[in-house]
Design an enzyme around this catalytic site. Sequence first.
Site, mmCIF file in Angstrom:
data_model
loop_
_atom_site.group_PDB
_atom_site.id
_atom_site.type_symbol
_atom_site.label_atom_id
_atom_site.label_comp_id
_atom_site.label_asym_id
_atom_site.label_seq_id
_atom_site.Cartn_x
_atom_site.Cartn_y
_atom_site.Cartn_z
ATOM 1 N N LYS A 13 11.189 17.388 -23.421
ATOM 2 C CA LYS A 13 11.820 18.585 -22.838
ATOM 3 C C LYS A 13 13.203 18.252 -22.265
ATOM 4 C CE LYS A 13 8.525 19.416 -19.809
ATOM 5 N NZ LYS A 13 7.646 18.253 -20.069
ATOM 6 N N ARG A 88 5.001 25.246 -13.971
ATOM 7 C CA ARG A 88 3.949 24.308 -14.359
ATOM 8 C C ARG A 88 2.571 24.807 -13.960
ATOM 9 N NH1 ARG A 88 7.333 19.292 -14.305
ATOM 10 N NH2 ARG A 88 6.085 17.495 -14.851
ATOM 11 N N ARG A 127 10.471 4.982 -22.396
ATOM 12 C CA ARG A 127 11.474 5.556 -21.484
ATOM 13 C C ARG A 127 11.719 4.596 -20.313
ATOM 14 N NH1 ARG A 127 10.777 11.678 -19.667
ATOM 15 N NH2 ARG A 127 9.167 10.983 -18.225
ATOM 16 N N ARG A 139 11.528 5.255 -13.239
ATOM 17 C CA ARG A 139 10.708 6.211 -12.482
ATOM 18 C C ARG A 139 9.365 5.579 -12.118
ATOM 19 N NH1 ARG A 139 10.767 11.991 -15.427
ATOM 20 N NH2 ARG A 139 8.777 12.024 -14.335
ATOM 21 N N ARG A 150 -0.758 12.499 -14.717
ATOM 22 C CA ARG A 150 0.206 13.559 -15.047
ATOM 23 C C ARG A 150 -0.308 14.397 -16.219
ATOM 24 N NH1 ARG A 150 5.472 10.208 -15.904
ATOM 25 N NH2 ARG A 150 6.450 12.211 -16.346
HETATM 26 P P1 AMP Z 1 9.032 15.658 -14.388
HETATM 27 O O1 AMP Z 1 10.332 14.955 -14.191
HETATM 28 O O2 AMP Z 1 9.209 17.057 -14.872
HETATM 29 O O3 AMP Z 1 8.069 14.864 -15.223
HETATM 30 O O4 AMP Z 1 8.375 15.789 -12.938
HETATM 31 C C1 AMP Z 1 8.056 14.644 -12.173
HETATM 32 C C2 AMP Z 1 7.090 15.023 -11.063
HETATM 33 O O5 AMP Z 1 7.712 15.972 -10.189
HETATM 34 C C3 AMP Z 1 5.808 15.699 -11.504
HETATM 35 O O6 AMP Z 1 4.811 14.761 -11.906
HETATM 36 C C4 AMP Z 1 5.407 16.457 -10.245
HETATM 37 O O7 AMP Z 1 4.886 15.589 -9.262
HETATM 38 C C5 AMP Z 1 6.772 16.936 -9.750
HETATM 39 N N1 AMP Z 1 7.136 18.242 -10.340
HETATM 40 C C6 AMP Z 1 8.176 18.500 -11.180
HETATM 41 N N2 AMP Z 1 8.218 19.791 -11.500
HETATM 42 C C7 AMP Z 1 7.179 20.367 -10.873
HETATM 43 C C8 AMP Z 1 6.660 21.691 -10.830
HETATM 44 N N3 AMP Z 1 7.236 22.691 -11.526
HETATM 45 N N4 AMP Z 1 5.558 21.918 -10.064
HETATM 46 C C9 AMP Z 1 4.978 20.947 -9.351
HETATM 47 N N5 AMP Z 1 5.391 19.673 -9.364
HETATM 48 C C10 AMP Z 1 6.492 19.381 -10.114
#
Ligand code: AMP
Length: 196
Positions: A13, A88, A127, A139, A150
């Site tokens: 994404k 999400r 990554r 990360r 996740r």
């Molecule tokens: P991402 O970079 O999108 O993989 O997000 C990393 C982490 O941020 C996720 O595993 C969640 O802990 C938190 N996070 C990101 N976006 C959301 C969301 N829309 N709702 C809840 N937690 C989020």
Amino acid sequence: MRLILLGPPGAGKGTQAQRLVEKLGIPQLSTGDMLRAAVQAGTEVGKRAKAVMDAGELVSDAIVNAIVAERIDQPDCARGFILDGYPRTLVQADAVEAMLAERGIALDSVIELVVDDKALVGRIVKRAEDAQAAGQPVRKDDNPAVFEERLREYYKKTAPLTGYYYAKGKLKTVDGMASIDAVTAEIEKVLLETAR
Ligand code: AMP
């Protein structure tokens, strides 16, 4: 153009959103990036989100909804935006709908990147290796153990959004296992069809 990119962690994404930023000239709104910035800056939101993110769980709907509601009112979002990693949960999806309705704007499309779960752990590990090789911070949640959580969160809370948007006639699916360029081409095709 208001666009949502759906798909599990590691589906691509973020990569595709960055390409669309260049193509469409609208910003990528990644709640993951915004939350990581808050953690880095040590804000109140960051302090509350950090442990949850490190565990691979979802941050509360109230926190992310507030972040996005504030962000879409910034001037650079006036012509549109690409939501990456948000919504999400169904609560967040309802919140987006309310936010857009309040502002009198419509959601143009929801594009789901469909991927094979088995490939995802490998992508996440890569990554992390790429970030390390480039001297960038790795990360904390990009490791196989947290990734499993996740993915579980994704199936429990995010996967139902495909049905939600399908029922609204908004959902388009793209094969996320194709090459990065082929996925971009497919997304552009979908967007052209949407604009017709
Ligand atoms: P991402 O970079 O999108 O993989 O997000 C990393 C982490 O941020 C996720 O595993 C969640 O802990 C938190 N996070 C990101 N976006 C959301 C969301 N829309 N709702 C809840 N937690 C989020």
